[in-house]
Design a protein around this motif. Structure first.
Motif, short mmCIF file in Angstrom:
data_model
loop_
_atom_site.label_atom_id
_atom_site.label_comp_id
_atom_site.label_asym_id
_atom_site.label_seq_id
_atom_site.Cartn_x
_atom_site.Cartn_y
_atom_site.Cartn_z
N TYR A 69 0.83 -1.20 0.00
CA TYR A 69 0.00 0.00 0.00
C TYR A 69 0.87 1.26 0.00
O TYR A 69 0.54 2.26 -0.64
CB TYR A 69 -0.90 0.04 1.23
CG TYR A 69 -2.03 -0.97 1.23
CD1 TYR A 69 -2.50 -1.56 0.06
CD2 TYR A 69 -2.64 -1.34 2.43
CE1 TYR A 69 -3.53 -2.47 0.08
CE2 TYR A 69 -3.68 -2.26 2.47
CZ TYR A 69 -4.12 -2.83 1.29
OH TYR A 69 -5.15 -3.74 1.32
N VAL A 70 1.97 1.20 0.72
CA VAL A 70 2.84 2.37 0.84
C VAL A 70 3.46 2.73 -0.51
O VAL A 70 3.52 3.91 -0.89
CB VAL A 70 3.94 2.12 1.89
CG1 VAL A 70 4.94 3.28 1.91
CG2 VAL A 70 3.31 1.96 3.28
N VAL A 71 3.90 1.73 -1.26
CA VAL A 71 4.50 2.01 -2.57
C VAL A 71 3.46 1.99 -3.69
O VAL A 71 3.72 2.45 -4.80
CB VAL A 71 5.64 1.02 -2.91
CG1 VAL A 71 6.75 1.11 -1.88
CG2 VAL A 71 5.14 -0.42 -3.02
N GLY A 72 2.28 1.43 -3.39
CA GLY A 72 1.18 1.44 -4.35
C GLY A 72 1.20 0.31 -5.36
O GLY A 72 0.39 0.30 -6.29
N THR A 73 2.08 -0.67 -5.19
CA THR A 73 2.14 -1.78 -6.13
C THR A 73 2.40 -3.09 -5.40
O THR A 73 2.98 -3.12 -4.31
CB THR A 73 3.26 -1.61 -7.18
OG1 THR A 73 4.53 -1.56 -6.52
CG2 THR A 73 3.07 -0.34 -7.99
N ALA A 74 1.95 -4.18 -6.04
CA ALA A 74 2.22 -5.52 -5.54
C ALA A 74 2.61 -6.40 -6.72
O ALA A 74 2.03 -6.29 -7.80
CB ALA A 74 0.99 -6.10 -4.84
N ASP A 75 3.58 -7.25 -6.51
CA ASP A 75 3.98 -8.20 -7.55
C ASP A 75 3.04 -9.39 -7.54
O ASP A 75 2.71 -9.93 -6.48
CB ASP A 75 5.42 -8.69 -7.31
CG ASP A 75 6.45 -7.59 -7.51
OD1 ASP A 75 6.19 -6.71 -8.34
OD2 ASP A 75 7.50 -7.63 -6.85
N PHE A 76 2.60 -9.81 -8.73
CA PHE A 76 1.72 -10.97 -8.84
C PHE A 76 1.93 -11.60 -10.21
O PHE A 76 1.75 -10.96 -11.24
CB PHE A 76 0.26 -10.58 -8.66
CG PHE A 76 -0.68 -11.75 -8.63
CD1 PHE A 76 -0.89 -12.47 -7.46
CD2 PHE A 76 -1.36 -12.16 -9.78
CE1 PHE A 76 -1.74 -13.56 -7.42
CE2 PHE A 76 -2.21 -13.24 -9.76
CZ PHE A 76 -2.40 -13.95 -8.57
N TYR A 77 2.34 -12.84 -10.20
CA TYR A 77 2.54 -13.62 -11.42
C TYR A 77 3.45 -12.89 -12.42
O TYR A 77 3.18 -12.86 -13.62
CB TYR A 77 1.20 -13.98 -12.07
CG TYR A 77 1.22 -15.34 -12.77
CD1 TYR A 77 1.00 -16.50 -12.06
CD2 TYR A 77 1.48 -15.43 -14.13
CE1 TYR A 77 1.02 -17.74 -12.67
CE2 TYR A 77 1.53 -16.66 -14.76
CZ TYR A 77 1.30 -17.82 -14.03
OH TYR A 77 1.34 -19.05 -14.66
N GLY A 78 4.50 -12.27 -11.90
CA GLY A 78 5.48 -11.61 -12.75
C GLY A 78 5.08 -10.23 -13.23
O GLY A 78 5.77 -9.65 -14.07
N ARG A 79 3.97 -9.71 -12.71
CA ARG A 79 3.52 -8.38 -13.11
C ARG A 79 3.28 -7.51 -11.88
O ARG A 79 3.10 -8.03 -10.79
CB ARG A 79 2.22 -8.47 -13.94
CG ARG A 79 2.36 -9.30 -15.20
CD ARG A 79 1.04 -9.37 -15.97
NE ARG A 79 1.19 -10.14 -17.20
CZ ARG A 79 0.96 -11.44 -17.31
NH1 ARG A 79 0.54 -12.13 -16.26
NH2 ARG A 79 1.13 -12.06 -18.46
N GLN A 80 3.26 -6.21 -12.09
CA GLN A 80 2.99 -5.30 -10.98
C GLN A 80 1.56 -4.77 -11.08
O GLN A 80 1.16 -4.23 -12.11
CB GLN A 80 4.00 -4.14 -10.98
CG GLN A 80 5.38 -4.55 -10.50
CD GLN A 80 6.19 -3.37 -10.02
OE1 GLN A 80 6.01 -2.25 -10.47
NE2 GLN A 80 7.10 -3.61 -9.09
N PHE A 81 0.84 -4.92 -9.98
CA PHE A 81 -0.54 -4.46 -9.88
C PHE A 81 -0.62 -3.29 -8.91
O PHE A 81 -0.04 -3.35 -7.82
CB PHE A 81 -1.45 -5.58 -9.40
CG PHE A 81 -1.73 -6.64 -10.43
CD1 PHE A 81 -2.94 -6.68 -11.10
CD2 PHE A 81 -0.78 -7.60 -10.74
CE1 PHE A 81 -3.21 -7.65 -12.05
CE2 PHE A 81 -1.02 -8.58 -11.70
CZ PHE A 81 -2.24 -8.60 -12.35
#
Length: 276
Positions: A69-81
């Motif tokens: 939440y702090v950086v605004g992105t999460a890695d998932f299946y090789g992609r950033q959401f």
């Protein structure tokens, strides 16, 4: 602030290795500093504005807010959401569920993701199976907005709809695959959960009703039994504590070839069922 000062500030919340990883991720994702840059001491070379922003981010992290939440992105299946407090942070176990779907022998023509959140399941499957028409439901306007933004950024073709999983439509649509990671945590499990999850991730996406903790599985299962094509597949992410109850319910509906799989932590986390 030096890198050492940053990660040491996080050790009340994280073990040293995880604190270092969190600090590295912030410096990489938000400020573009590689590990080589960090080791060369370039953290202290950040501009005054960047230093001020970094301090704000550190204060959020020190309050237990998830780094995603702090950086605004999460890695998932090789992609950033993109993620923010209106949606759950995507988990590695959910990526395992996607992988299971992708290893099926035949590609579905139409797939539905119920309770899409950030859109991580629907978007991943749409990108990995471009020949499949993917739709996704969520009851939250905030979640739908985030999911639609992620689909646009990642150039995924997904049809998003506002829909309550507990009151699915009685239309004539047919799906080859339905997948869902519904709210499944029992309220009594709250005491054993991490504070950063409890205090920051949306409760509506985490907790099932105390009076019937498998109600989402039941209602989605009911809908799947009516709307799946013959031989169609239903996939769930599970709460290990209710996995057998969910399996029994689906069996009573008439589903066959019900299989429960463990996640990378050895917990009963995923289910597949086939409509005859």
């Amino acid at each position: 602030m030096s890198y050492e000062e940053l990660w040491h500030r996080l050790t009340p919340l994280y073990e040293a290795g995880e604190a270092k990883a969190v600090a590295r991720w912030v410096l990489d994702v938000r400020f573009g500093l590689s590990m080589a840059d960090i080791l060369c001491g370039k953290v202290t070379d950040l501009s005054a504005n960047d230093q001020a922003e970094l301090e704000k981010m550190m204060l959020r992290l020190e309050k237990g807010e998830p780094v995603q939440y702090v950086v605004g992105t999460a890695d998932f299946y090789g992609r950033q959401f993109h993620v923010e407090p209106g949606v759950l942070v995507p988990r590695p176990e959910t990526a395992e569920l996607c992988e299971w779907i992708l290893t099926q022998k035949s590609r579905p023509s139409a797939l539905l993701d119920i309770g899409t959140g950030s859109g991580c399941i629907a978007i991943t499957l749409a990108l990995e199976m471009p020949e499949t028409k993917v739709s996704a439901w969520d009851i939250s306007d905030a979640a739908l907005g985030i999911a639609q933004g992620n689909a646009k950024t990642l150039e995924a073709d997904v049809c998003f709809e506002k829909q309550d999983a507990l009151s699915p439509p009685s239309d004539s649509r047919r799906w080859d695959v339905i997948v869902s990671n519904p709210p499944y945590i029992k309220p009594q499990e709250r005491d054993g959960m991490a504070e950063n999850v409890l205090n920051h991730e949306p409760e509506v996406a985490l907790f099932a009703p105390e009076e019937n903790p498998i109600i989402f599985y039941q209602r989605i299962g009911d809908y799947a039994w009516k709307s799946l094509t013959s031989g169609g597949l239903l996939f769930y992410e599970l709460n290990p504590l209710t996995a057998n109850e969910v399996s029994t319910y689906l069996s009573r509906l008439g589903f066959e070839e019900i299989e429960i799989r463990q996640d990378l932590f050895g917990k009963q986390r995923m289910l597949k069922a086939k409509k005859r």
